[in-house]
Motif scaffolding. Structure first.
Motif, PDB file in Angstrom:
ATOM      1  N   GLU A 202       0.856  -1.191   0.000  1.00 53.29           N
ATOM      2  CA  GLU A 202       0.000   0.000   0.000  1.00 53.29           C
ATOM      3  C   GLU A 202       0.894   1.243   0.000  1.00 53.29           C
ATOM      4  O   GLU A 202       0.704   2.168   0.784  1.00 53.29           O
ATOM      5  CB  GLU A 202      -0.913   0.035   1.234  1.00 53.29           C
ATOM      6  N   GLU A 203       1.863   1.247  -0.923  1.00 54.35           N
ATOM      7  CA  GLU A 203       2.887   2.285  -0.879  1.00 54.35           C
ATOM      8  C   GLU A 203       2.315   3.696  -1.022  1.00 54.35           C
ATOM      9  O   GLU A 203       2.968   4.662  -0.676  1.00 54.35           O
ATOM     10  CB  GLU A 203       3.970   2.022  -1.930  1.00 54.35           C
ATOM     11  N   HIS A 204       1.078   3.816  -1.524  1.00 53.95           N
ATOM     12  CA  HIS A 204       0.489   5.137  -1.750  1.00 53.95           C
ATOM     13  C   HIS A 204      -0.057   5.753  -0.466  1.00 53.95           C
ATOM     14  O   HIS A 204      -0.458   6.910  -0.450  1.00 53.95           O
ATOM     15  CB  HIS A 204      -0.689   5.002  -2.722  1.00 53.95           C
TER      16      HIS A 204
ATOM     17  N   ALA B 178      -2.554  -1.090  -5.592  1.00 54.46           N
ATOM     18  CA  ALA B 178      -3.506  -1.106  -6.698  1.00 54.46           C
ATOM     19  C   ALA B 178      -3.630   0.303  -7.273  1.00 54.46           C
ATOM     20  O   ALA B 178      -4.014   0.486  -8.422  1.00 54.46           O
ATOM     21  CB  ALA B 178      -4.862  -1.593  -6.217  1.00 54.46           C
ATOM     22  N   THR B 179      -3.284   1.265  -6.451  1.00 55.41           N
ATOM     23  CA  THR B 179      -3.426   2.669  -6.837  1.00 55.41           C
ATOM     24  C   THR B 179      -2.164   3.425  -6.442  1.00 55.41           C
ATOM     25  O   THR B 179      -2.166   4.153  -5.461  1.00 55.41           O
ATOM     26  CB  THR B 179      -4.611   3.301  -6.084  1.00 55.41           C
ATOM     27  N   PRO B 180      -1.081   3.222  -7.184  1.00 55.50           N
ATOM     28  CA  PRO B 180       0.193   3.837  -6.784  1.00 55.50           C
ATOM     29  C   PRO B 180       0.078   5.349  -6.660  1.00 55.50           C
ATOM     30  O   PRO B 180      -0.762   5.974  -7.310  1.00 55.50           O
ATOM     31  CB  PRO B 180       1.138   3.482  -7.935  1.00 55.50           C
ATOM     32  N   SER B 181       0.941   5.914  -5.837  1.00 52.71           N
ATOM     33  CA  SER B 181       0.975   7.368  -5.732  1.00 52.71           C
ATOM     34  C   SER B 181       1.501   7.932  -7.045  1.00 52.71           C
ATOM     35  O   SER B 181       2.211   7.251  -7.794  1.00 52.71           O
ATOM     36  CB  SER B 181       1.881   7.785  -4.582  1.00 52.71           C
ATOM     37  N   ILE B 182       1.155   9.175  -7.302  1.00 57.15           N
ATOM     38  CA  ILE B 182       1.602   9.818  -8.535  1.00 57.15           C
ATOM     39  C   ILE B 182       3.133   9.811  -8.613  1.00 57.15           C
ATOM     40  O   ILE B 182       3.707   9.526  -9.655  1.00 57.15           O
ATOM     41  CB  ILE B 182       1.076  11.272  -8.597  1.00 57.15           C
ATOM     42  N   GLU B 183       3.802  10.101  -7.501  1.00 55.40           N
ATOM     43  CA  GLU B 183       5.275  10.123  -7.498  1.00 55.40           C
ATOM     44  C   GLU B 183       5.854   8.786  -7.916  1.00 55.40           C
ATOM     45  O   GLU B 183       6.776   8.710  -8.715  1.00 55.40           O
ATOM     46  CB  GLU B 183       5.846  10.399  -6.106  1.00 55.40           C
ATOM     47  N   THR B 184       5.324   7.735  -7.285  1.00 59.39           N
ATOM     48  CA  THR B 184       5.890   6.417  -7.548  1.00 59.39           C
ATOM     49  C   THR B 184       5.632   5.993  -8.983  1.00 59.39           C
ATOM     50  O   THR B 184       6.526   5.484  -9.657  1.00 59.39           O
ATOM     51  CB  THR B 184       5.294   5.392  -6.562  1.00 59.39           C
ATOM     52  N   PHE B 185       4.428   6.236  -9.470  1.00 60.19           N
ATOM     53  CA  PHE B 185       4.143   5.832 -10.838  1.00 60.19           C
ATOM     54  C   PHE B 185       4.999   6.642 -11.811  1.00 60.19           C
ATOM     55  O   PHE B 185       5.482   6.125 -12.810  1.00 60.19           O
ATOM     56  CB  PHE B 185       2.655   5.985 -11.154  1.00 60.19           C
TER      57      PHE B 185
ATOM     58  N   SER C  12      -8.662  10.912  -3.340  1.00 59.16           N
ATOM     59  CA  SER C  12     -10.045  10.461  -3.488  1.00 59.16           C
ATOM     60  C   SER C  12     -10.086   9.261  -4.416  1.00 59.16           C
ATOM     61  O   SER C  12     -10.783   8.282  -4.165  1.00 59.16           O
ATOM     62  CB  SER C  12     -10.927  11.556  -4.083  1.00 59.16           C
ATOM     63  N   TYR C  13      -9.329   9.362  -5.500  1.00 59.93           N
ATOM     64  CA  TYR C  13      -9.301   8.247  -6.435  1.00 59.93           C
ATOM     65  C   TYR C  13      -8.832   6.978  -5.713  1.00 59.93           C
ATOM     66  O   TYR C  13      -9.464   5.927  -5.772  1.00 59.93           O
ATOM     67  CB  TYR C  13      -8.370   8.559  -7.620  1.00 59.93           C
ATOM     68  N   GLN C  14      -7.716   7.101  -5.002  1.00 61.83           N
ATOM     69  CA  GLN C  14      -7.149   5.934  -4.311  1.00 61.83           C
ATOM     70  C   GLN C  14      -8.123   5.353  -3.300  1.00 61.83           C
ATOM     71  O   GLN C  14      -8.365   4.153  -3.259  1.00 61.83           O
ATOM     72  CB  GLN C  14      -5.846   6.344  -3.605  1.00 61.83           C
ATOM     73  N   LEU C  15      -8.687   6.251  -2.515  1.00 61.09           N
ATOM     74  CA  LEU C  15      -9.572   5.794  -1.457  1.00 61.09           C
ATOM     75  C   LEU C  15     -10.788   5.066  -2.032  1.00 61.09           C
ATOM     76  O   LEU C  15     -11.153   3.976  -1.586  1.00 61.09           O
ATOM     77  CB  LEU C  15     -10.017   7.014  -0.643  1.00 61.09           C
ATOM     78  N   MET C  16     -11.392   5.652  -3.060  1.00 59.86           N
ATOM     79  CA  MET C  16     -12.616   5.034  -3.603  1.00 59.86           C
ATOM     80  C   MET C  16     -12.307   3.712  -4.292  1.00 59.86           C
ATOM     81  O   MET C  16     -13.061   2.751  -4.156  1.00 59.86           O
ATOM     82  CB  MET C  16     -13.338   6.005  -4.530  1.00 59.86           C
ATOM     83  N   VAL C  17     -11.197   3.658  -5.025  1.00 62.88           N
ATOM     84  CA  VAL C  17     -10.855   2.389  -5.676  1.00 62.88           C
ATOM     85  C   VAL C  17     -10.545   1.319  -4.624  1.00 62.88           C
ATOM     86  O   VAL C  17     -10.948   0.167  -4.755  1.00 62.88           O
ATOM     87  CB  VAL C  17      -9.667   2.575  -6.645  1.00 62.88           C
ATOM     88  N   GLN C  18      -9.868   1.720  -3.550  1.00 63.00           N
ATOM     89  CA  GLN C  18      -9.547   0.745  -2.503  1.00 63.00           C
ATOM     90  C   GLN C  18     -10.809   0.259  -1.789  1.00 63.00           C
ATOM     91  O   GLN C  18     -10.954  -0.926  -1.532  1.00 63.00           O
ATOM     92  CB  GLN C  18      -8.579   1.344  -1.467  1.00 63.00           C
ATOM     93  N   VAL C  19     -11.697   1.187  -1.477  1.00 63.20           N
ATOM     94  CA  VAL C  19     -12.934   0.757  -0.806  1.00 63.20           C
ATOM     95  C   VAL C  19     -13.733  -0.138  -1.745  1.00 63.20           C
ATOM     96  O   VAL C  19     -14.252  -1.176  -1.340  1.00 63.20           O
ATOM     97  CB  VAL C  19     -13.822   1.961  -0.406  1.00 63.20           C
ATOM     98  N   ALA C  20     -13.816   0.283  -3.004  1.00 58.85           N
ATOM     99  CA  ALA C  20     -14.559  -0.513  -3.978  1.00 58.85           C
ATOM    100  C   ALA C  20     -13.971  -1.918  -4.072  1.00 58.85           C
ATOM    101  O   ALA C  20     -14.693  -2.892  -4.248  1.00 58.85           O
ATOM    102  CB  ALA C  20     -14.521   0.165  -5.343  1.00 58.85           C
TER     103      ALA C  20
END
Ligand code: ADP
Ligand code: ZN
Ligand code: ZN
Length: 813
Positions: free
Chosen positions: A400-402, A437-444, A658-666
């Motif tokens: 969950e590096e993000h 599943a939703t890397p941080s912008i920096e890491t990507f 928001s993107y990360q949180l919603m995709v993770q919850v979903a």
């Protein structure tokens, strides 16, 4: 003349010099602790940094009090890592030292000691130890200073250390909540009978006590497959009676002992690791081939694709090669679920380390890592486990590096665990695997730039499809009167459907409490915290108002304090209100709630998740705690009550988060059997982020965000250093902030922003102002930091400004 330079656990930049004897100079090594006096008769634990023969200039070096270790407690690689952290995050080595070591290793004269009430064996204590034990019978706590008085000497740290190890006392900790883990009762032979050759003698002796004989035989039967025997197993599986057990204990044949449930205890039942699927195998091979040329690899795998199983396979290889492995997770994702999963595979190698563990346990893990014990070859931990004394790391996994909680905000060092992990791995010549599943912008960004390797896994295990995501326009629903409270008809329908099929539901509301804000309908005022610049939050259970920043509470008033009106209204809504509305809408459903308020108790968190797992709860309502690492196969529906608050949060990362949180919850929906459904309620269904969430379009989101970051000068292109100043007097603070603003502006021109008053401008009676300094891609980071430190030094040389707290936060993302 011999001297040592030591690190003291204080925020001063320099090292301090003390005098030692020749014999001490031969014994002492870098990384050992000594007790020294500093300031007006304060005693600290210090760490030896160098041993030399140069007397300090300008002051007379004092003697040390005492040497506290026989061998180094901290190794060379750690010290190098600490130096990097101190330099990069602009704090003192002493601050890193203080946060790196468990507090039991950092005794000082102000430390408070408490009695461990479960200790009984006072016969084992030495004379000095007994004096302390006795004093603690009359006084609930003692400071180390008082202990020095009681014993009439200054060299007391080793005695206290022994008392801690014997579990007679504990050190009072301010930072951590005291955490009392549950104990499980075990049984074993007493020393006297712990010899299989005595078995026949024993059975002979018990020939007339049939029940007791049976217990002994049952014990041996269990012992064939396990190292540790729980009393409950004897009782439930073999019908051992309490009376029979009691007689055996009274006769001195068997004895009870206790183990914490969450203490990792290997019981011999290890599990084969899972066979990877074809796509997992491809990813696994790609990771390994990337490691040939890259130190760090990003595994971008959708939720439930089996990232954990891939980590497991890698870990296994490293353990076989006798390497240490660190598995780093954000604190909230460190659930029993994951611990158990890893325990099954790696029980005999695994130790867990996080701030909720008892002090003794943290000390134990530290020592096990230091001594390279097998049991601590794999560490699963939150960010502080970066500081353990590894000597042979082969791999760090940052799962969950993000997650924003990898960044420490307070106190210093304000480090980012992911970034500090990469530096640490480098020093060990180890690899780093970042997973999300939703890397941080920096890491990507780093991955697409070739700085990190990139491996993608876009298939869920069992080929279950990613959940179907529906956006529900609640503005429209309100207009058409299709809302019941905060629930749209669509959401209600889907919940009914799930309940009918005996499936479970997760509802996400990113706010705890009932209704965050109370507002007067007559004059519009809402009660504010007297210490902080925030509105108080309403909690219906206790009918009180609370401040989430400083903990202030007061009873819910009957009248508006400003105009006296009785029309006080609750505005907005939190988890508690969602729970209440649910109870009315679905009378027969079992509803659970998971947020900071319900999980604060000892086992709150575990208990709720356990109930959910056992399907004693049908609908679970919660805050973002729900988004992490939970794997429940029966959840078919996830609802997001309101997506707008997070999207509108004033922060340049709000959209990414928001993107990360919603995709993770979903991602909690439909993990095992059939495709799950997600309903997101919003006033703004055309928001680009919601559209991207609903179509799982990570790359589109990434490209758009990247554009904005460039345009507005944010990371990953520009680096950010935040400077925060705080003081109790507004005028003093404001004068200081104006002065700083001019200085920063002179140097950094348009790349210095501020002074600005943050949205919460006062916390715990301190006013706050802040600056943001942006570092353009080609500007030297070192020079920028030097310039900031110079400004700081000048600032603190000004008498009026000296009491102003000056905080530097590097990479404040
Ligand atoms: P992620 O970490 O990517 O969210 P997990 O590793 O938690 O995914 O896997 C999701 C679920 O699928 C888990 O219950 C896991 O045990 C199961 N699973 C994943 N890969 C395999 C495999 N190769 N064999 C058996 N079960 C698997
Ligand atoms: Zn009013
Ligand atoms: Zn407050």
């Amino acid at each position: 003349m011999y001297f040592i330079n030591v690190i003291l656990p204080i925020p001063l930049q320099k090292l301090f010099t003390y005098k030692i004897t020749e014999a001490e100079s031969e014994f002492l090594k870098k990384g050992m602790r000594v007790a020294v006096e500093f300031g007006k008769s304060k005693i600290y634990t210090a760490l030896v940094f160098s041993i030399h023969k140069e007397a300090p200039v300008g002051y007379e070096a004092k003697d040390i009090y005492q040497i506290l270790d026989e061998k180094p407690l901290v190794n060379e690689i750690q010290l190098q890592h600490w130096e990097w952290i101190a330099k990069y995050y602009m704090c003192s080595l002493g601050e890193v030292f203080r946060s790196a070591l468990p507090s039991a290793f950092l005794l000082e004269s102000e430390t408070t000691i408490l009695l461990n009430t479960s200790f009984k064996n006072e016969d084992t204590l030495s004379e000095d130890e007994f004096l302390i034990f006795e004093a603690l019978q009359f006084q609930s706590q003692l400071s180390v200073n008082q202990i020095m008085e009681i014993l009439g000497k200054k060299t007391v740290f080793p005695i206290i250390k022994d008392l801690i190890e014997k579990e007679v006392i504990v050190v009072k900790e301010h930072i951590y909540e005291q955490y009392k883990p549950k104990l499980v009762k075990y049984i074993q032979f007493t020393q006297k009978w712990n010899d299989s050759e005595k078995l026949s003698e024993l059975l002979e002796m018990l020939s007339r006590a049939k029940k007791q004989r049976e217990i002994i035989l049952a014990y041996f039967q269990l012992k064939a497959t396990k190292n540790e025997i729980k009393v409950i197993e004897l009782q439930e599986d073999f019908g051992a009676s309490s009376a029979g057990l009691k007689s055996l204990v009274d006769k001195g044949i068997l004895e009870y002992y206790y183990i914490q449930t969450d203490r990792i205890h290997f019981d011999g039942k290890s599990q084969e690791i899972k066979k990877l699927t074809t796509s997992q195998t491809t990813a696994f091979k790609a990771i390994k081939s990337n490691f040939k040329t890259k130190q760090t690899v990003l595994l971008k795998g959708i939720t439930s694709s089996g990232k954990t199983e891939i980590y497991v396979k890698l870990i296994k290889e490293l353990l076989q090669n006798k390497k240490q492995v660190l598995y780093l997770l954000p604190e909230i994702a460190l659930t029993t679920q994951l611990i158990e999963r890893l325990q099954f595979y790696f029980g005999e190698y695994l130790s867990v380390f996080h701030s909720k563990y008892s002090m003794n346990e943290r000390v134990e893990v530290w020592n096990n890592v230091l001594e390279k014990k097998q049991k601590a070859q794999l560490i699963l931990g939150a960010r502080s486990s970066l500081f353990l004394p590894y000597s042979n790391l082969g791999l760090i996994i940052v799962d969950e590096e993000h997650e924003p909680s990898f960044k420490q905000f307070d106190p210093a060092p304000r480090y980012h665990a992911r970034d500090a992990a990469i530096v640490l791995a480098n020093k060990h010549n180890a690899k780093v695997l970042l997973g999300s599943a939703t890397p941080s912008i920096e890491t990507f960004y780093n991955a697409t730039q070739g700085k990190y390797g990139l491996v993608e896994l876009n298939e869920r295990f069992g080929k279950v499809l990613l959940p179907e995501i529906f956006l529900v326009d609640i503005k429209e629903k309100h207009r058409k009167k299709r809302m019941k409270g905060h629930f749209s008809d669509d959401l209600i329908l889907q919940i009914e459907d799930a309940l009918k099929n005996r499936e479970q539901v997760i509802l996400f509301q990113n706010r705890r409490g009932f209704a965050p804000i109370v507002e007067c309908e007559t004059c519009g005022e809402s009660p504010q915290c007297p210490n902080c610049d925030v509105s108080l939050t309403y909690h219906s259970l206790k009918n009180e108002l609370r401040c989430h920043y400083c903990g202030y509470k007061q009873a819910m008033p009957h009248n508006c304090f400003a105009c006296g009106s009785e029309k006080l209204n609750t505005k907005g809504f939190g988890t508690e209100q969602v729970e209440q509305e649910l109870q009315q809408l679905f009378e027969n459903a079992n509803i659970g709630r998971m947020d900071l308020d319900t999980t604060r108790g000892k086992y709150g968190y575990q208990k709720i998740l356990g109930k959910f797992k056992n399907h004693e709860i049908d609908i679970l309502v919660g805050t973002q705690m729900l988004s992490k690492g939970l794997d429940f196969e029966n959840v078919s529906l996830v609802g997001v009550m309101n997506a707008d608050a997070m999207l509108n949060f004033p922060d340049f990362r709000a959209h990414e988060r928001s993107y990360q949180l919603m995709v993770q919850v979903a991602g909690r929906a439909g993990r095992a059997k059939k495709r799950g459904k997600v309903i997101i309620q919003t006033f703004n269904p055309y928001h680009q982020i919601l559209q991207q969430v609903s179509t799982h379009s990570f790359e589109e989101m990434y490209k758009e965000q990247l554009n904005e970051r460039w345009q507005y000068k944010y990371p990953p292109y520009y680096r950010i250093i935040k400077v925060i100043v705080k003081h109790k007097n507004y005028t003093t603070l404001d004068e200081g902030a104006q002065w700083l603003g001019k200085s920063f502006n002179n140097i950094f021109k348009e790349n210095a922003l501020g002074p600005a008053i943050p949205s919460i401008s006062k916390i715990r009676n301190l006013y706050i102002q802040q600056f943001i300094i942006k570092i353009p891609p080609k500007q030297s980071i070192t020079k920028t930091k030097d310039a900031i430190l110079k400004v700081k030094n000048t600032f603190q040389a000004i008498r009026n400004f000296r009491p102003i707290k000056f905080i530097i936060d590097v990479d404040n993302y």
